[in-house]
Design an enzyme around this catalytic site. Structure first.
Site, short mmCIF file in Angstrom:
data_model
loop_
_atom_site.label_atom_id
_atom_site.label_comp_id
_atom_site.label_asym_id
_atom_site.label_seq_id
_atom_site.Cartn_x
_atom_site.Cartn_y
_atom_site.Cartn_z
N ARG A 320 0.75 -1.14 -0.03
CA ARG A 320 -0.12 0.02 0.11
C ARG A 320 1.04 1.21 -0.09
O ARG A 320 1.77 1.58 0.92
CB ARG A 320 -0.90 0.05 1.10
CG ARG A 320 -1.85 1.28 1.13
CD ARG A 320 -2.71 1.06 2.67
NE ARG A 320 -3.64 2.20 2.62
CZ ARG A 320 -4.85 2.13 2.45
NH1 ARG A 320 -5.49 1.28 1.89
NH2 ARG A 320 -5.55 3.41 2.39
N HIS A 347 -6.80 0.43 -7.38
CA HIS A 347 -7.27 -0.30 -5.83
C HIS A 347 -7.77 -1.44 -6.33
O HIS A 347 -9.26 -1.72 -5.93
CB HIS A 347 -8.16 0.78 -5.15
CG HIS A 347 -8.20 0.64 -3.65
ND1 HIS A 347 -7.71 -0.58 -3.15
CD2 HIS A 347 -8.89 1.04 -2.84
CE1 HIS A 347 -7.86 -0.75 -1.97
NE2 HIS A 347 -8.75 0.32 -1.37
N GLN A 350 -10.17 -3.49 -3.55
CA GLN A 350 -11.51 -2.87 -3.21
C GLN A 350 -12.46 -3.32 -4.50
O GLN A 350 -13.76 -3.83 -4.04
CB GLN A 350 -11.31 -1.52 -3.21
CG GLN A 350 -12.57 -0.72 -2.94
CD GLN A 350 -13.09 -0.85 -1.56
OE1 GLN A 350 -12.52 -0.94 -0.43
NE2 GLN A 350 -14.37 -1.49 -1.33
N ASP A 430 -17.01 7.77 -2.84
CA ASP A 430 -15.79 7.70 -2.28
C ASP A 430 -15.58 9.10 -1.62
O ASP A 430 -16.18 10.19 -1.80
CB ASP A 430 -14.57 7.56 -3.22
CG ASP A 430 -13.27 7.09 -2.34
OD1 ASP A 430 -13.21 7.03 -1.22
OD2 ASP A 430 -12.15 7.02 -3.22
N CYS A 470 -16.55 2.92 -0.37
CA CYS A 470 -15.47 2.02 -0.11
C CYS A 470 -14.87 2.23 1.37
O CYS A 470 -14.06 1.75 1.72
CB CYS A 470 -14.18 2.32 -0.94
SG CYS A 470 -13.65 3.93 -1.26
N ARG A 498 -14.29 -7.35 1.96
CA ARG A 498 -12.93 -7.33 1.74
C ARG A 498 -11.85 -8.54 1.98
O ARG A 498 -11.12 -9.05 1.19
CB ARG A 498 -12.27 -6.28 2.23
CG ARG A 498 -12.69 -4.81 1.90
CD ARG A 498 -12.00 -4.39 0.46
NE ARG A 498 -10.51 -4.17 0.53
CZ ARG A 498 -9.72 -3.20 0.95
NH1 ARG A 498 -10.61 -2.16 1.14
NH2 ARG A 498 -8.48 -3.36 1.01
#
Length: 513
Positions: A320, A347, A350, A430, A470, A498
């Site tokens: 990340r 991403h 996700q 988001d 998310c 997730r």
């Protein structure tokens, strides 16, 4: 054959030659060939004064003929006795069949009850093709390639055409390449042929379940997940189905048993770290969490050197970070799977959870429409990439200056949020101010205010549409509290997914190696 043909002729002294006795017998086949006898009678003549010598087209074949009187026995070369009541001329000794022809069985006459006992021929001597190689005869040993596990060389006659080259069945295992034929780098072992009883050297080729050998001849290339485009449609659907199975039985898989997965976090994280760390443990593995400020990367060590060190100690690396180039270089320089937990451009983990949530909510993915409203960021790009693979129509609505930069897969890019959500089954949001955007927070909030998810925007979507986010969420900005905690959302289910989707991903990346 044991005899070619025997002919008997009588000649008169004064009146010229009498008709030739038309009797040609094949003592092996036991058949009388009428046409051949007639041709022989027309072409072969023996003068009375020179009975021991034949002239004509068959001179060479009958040159050694001798006369056999009734009751006399003649041993013709290979200890074959011929008895005949009349005068018989025995031809040359029998040789093996000409090249390209199959030798005739030597017991054809013996098996025919119509032939008198005295006309039968004793068993012939064995032919060359019937004689096996003596035990220990090194000149007749030959090398054959066999796969490990094939403990005995196949025992077949040498004349069989399929053995002109070495046997190739089972030699090529998955991603295993045998050494070229006749190349001395292979291991030589002694294999015993069970039926022939003779030993022959073979070149052993590493197999899929080889024991006692080191690395594969060609190592398996590691899989990576950097953008989501690495997944085919079949891979993606299988991965989502597996995620649903792991959700029902979270500890049913031990795919990471005795495996170590490094999780590198150069930015703060809640859901990503918790879901990955818990998922690795549920799969039987050990998560090694590495913070950016704890690694030499923060002091100038190259990504290339870091990739080599991590590859020597762990089985997979998740990152990340900020720039996409970091995960790309880790994947290029390392030798273990690398997966993108979040970068500035993508991403994908996700998006896997988002697609899994849509499948649970609507029972399918094909034909669904997903509307994303807000900043065209990494989440929007991953939805566009993986949504197109899954057969989901993706529409992205963003204000000018915040639109998703191309390429955007097959996503529809618009500025009107109402146009994007028309007939949509899910509406996605988001945060407006992500990490690193703090300096422009005020301008971003003002530009993105019309793109808030509320009940009014959901009403413009398809009946039964759900809200997705998310997280982390900021109620009152990109989504209202009523939607975030109300019945029209699948956000918390999406957050739980997730872990399950990422566990399926880890199985695909590491468990099958």
């Amino acid at each position: 054959m044991v005899g070619e043909r025997a002919a008997s002729e009588r000649a008169s002294g004064a009146g010229g030659p009498e008709p030739v006795a038309e009797h040609v017998v094949d003592h092996v086949a036991g058949e009388v060939h009428e046409a051949e006898r007639r041709r022989l009678a027309a072409e072969v003549e023996v003068a009375a004064e020179d009975r021991g010598r034949a002239r004509g087209p068959l001179e060479r074949r009958l040159r050694g003929a001798v006369e056999v009187r009734p009751g006399e026995a003649l041993e013709v070369r290979r200890a074959v006795e011929v008895r005949h009541p009349g005068a018989v001329v025995e031809a040359d000794a029998v040789d093996d069949a000409p090249l390209g022809r199959q030798p005739q069985a030597p017991d054809a006459v013996l098996a025919d009850p119509a032939i008198p006992d005295e006309d039968r021929v004793r068993a012939a001597a064995p032919r060359l093709h019937e004689i096996g190689a003596p035990l220990g005869d090194a000149t007749l040993q030959r090398s054959e390639q066999v796969a490990r596990g094939q403990r005995h060389a196949r025992a077949r006659p040498r004349r069989a055409p399929e053995l002109d080259g070495p046997p190739r069945r089972h030699l090529l295992q998955e991603r295993d390449v045998p050494l070229p034929a006749r190349e001395g780098r292979g291991e030589l072992v002694e294999e015993r042929a069970r039926r022939l009883g003779r030993r022959a050297p073979v070149e052993e080729v590493p197999g899929e379940h080889a024991q006692g050998h080191g690395a594969r001849s060609v190592p398996r290339l590691p899989r990576h997940l950097l953008t989501g485009a690495e997944l085919s449609r079949e891979d993606l659907l299988a991965l989502l189905e597996r995620a649903e199975e792991l959700k029902v039985a979270p500890r049913a898989s031990r795919a990471l048993e005795d495996r170590i997965v490094a999780l590198v976090f150069e930015k703060p994280s809640t859901r990503t770290r918790v879901s990955f760390e818990a998922g690795v443990v549920e799969l039987g593995g050990h998560p090694m969490v590495l913070r950016g400020d704890e690694m030499q990367l923060s002091r100038g060590e190259s990504v290339k050197d870091t990739a080599r060190i991590l590859s020597a100690h762990v089985d997979a690396v998740g990152v990340r970070t900020g720039p996409d180039a970091v995960v790309e270089e880790l994947a290029a320089e390392g030798s273990v799977p690398v997966f993108n937990m979040l970068t500035a451009g993508h991403h994908p983990c996700q998006a896997l959870a988002d697609l899994m949530t849509l499948r649970e909510a609507f029972g399918r993915l094909e034909g669904l429409k997903l509307a994303y409203v807000g900043d065209g960021n990494n989440v929007a790009r991953s939805l566009a990439v993986l949504g197109a693979t899954a057969g989901v129509e993706v529409a992205i609505a963003s204000p000018d200056g915040y639109a998703l930069e191309p390429p955007a897969a097959d996503a529809m890019l618009v500025t009107d949020p109402g146009e994007a959500v028309r007939d949509a089954h899910a509406v996605y949001a988001d945060v407006w101010v992500s990490m690193g955007d703090e300096a422009t927070a005020g301008a971003r909030r003002a530009a993105l205010a019309p793109y808030r998810i509320d009940d009014a925007l959901l009403d413009r979507a398809a009946p039964g549409a759900v809200a997705l986010h998310c997280l982390p969420a900021h109620p009152g900005e990109e989504i209202t509290a009523e939607v975030l905690y109300g019945p029209r959302q699948r956000i918390w289910q999406q957050a739980e997914n997730r872990r399950h989707a990422q566990k399926a991903l880890l199985e695909w990346l590491v468990g099958g190696r």
